[in-house]
Design an enzyme around this catalytic site. Sequence first.
Site, short mmCIF file in Angstrom:
data_model
loop_
_atom_site.label_atom_id
_atom_site.label_comp_id
_atom_site.label_asym_id
_atom_site.label_seq_id
_atom_site.Cartn_x
_atom_site.Cartn_y
_atom_site.Cartn_z
CG ASP A 194 7.50 8.95 47.27
OD1 ASP A 194 7.77 9.90 46.50
OD2 ASP A 194 7.99 8.83 48.41
CG ASN B 296 6.78 14.20 48.76
OD1 ASN B 296 5.88 14.94 48.41
ND2 ASN B 296 7.31 13.28 47.98
#
Length: 287
Positions: A84, A229
């Site tokens: 990420d 997310n």
Amino acid sequence: MLVNATEMLKKAKAEGYAVGQFNINNLEWTKAVLLTAEECKSPVILGVSEGAGKYMTGYKTVAAMVKAMIEELNITVPVALHLDHGSYEGAKKCIDAGFSSIMFDGSHYPIEENVAKTKELVELAHSLGISVEAEVGSIGGEEDGVVGKGEVADANECKMIADLGIDFLAAGIGNIHGKYPANWQGLDFEALEAIKNATEGMPLVLHGGTGIPADMIQKAISLGVAKINVNTECQLSFAAATREYIEAGKDQQGKGYDPRKLLLPGFEAIKATVKEKMELFGSVNKA
């Protein structure tokens, strides 16, 4: 089973739902997300920030833990292990460590440099069957030292990055990391629609999924968002459950101080949060 995220997100976009990326921070986090995904029969993406990777002693440790856990827990749903907001160097390390998916966040570079670095990483990752997420514009707020001002992405720049052959694109549309302030203006759906049209149906990614109202989530999914997310919300639920356990004095009862007991309420709270999000995103029974 560990897979890259390409096919799960193509399927999500085609069928009108989104796959959740839930960031992991330790064994409890990983176990909670994997078990919930299996129970919900939902595909899932395990997100690892560079800070979390360092905290867990390195990307090779994370990859080994996730692969072993998938096997030991008999996880049958598709699972992607994804970097990420990765740097150029971090993305290369995760490719070497055995991640199945990476994000290169070149949004802070001039667009020409973002394009050049993304292009190189796409060629390397795809040669190994690893999916790639890139970013244009920026996500507001701060996550593990990555600070964004929240610039709305330019649709033409999104097309430039999409044309490099990436698998999914994160584009800033007014979303932020962390808690949303009371004066937040909401998502810029006009920008999202322009990005959707410019990228010709590429699965889009909504970062900062914590605290976005359900109706905005649903509209974003209808406009091409296939990956959402979630990090802060799991952290908040874990902290609240742990605080309640300690303030109730349960850590002082019997062997309540045993870390397996001490961490259990937070573990269960993460599971509940992940299930709630999977239901909201529409990914339940889509594995």
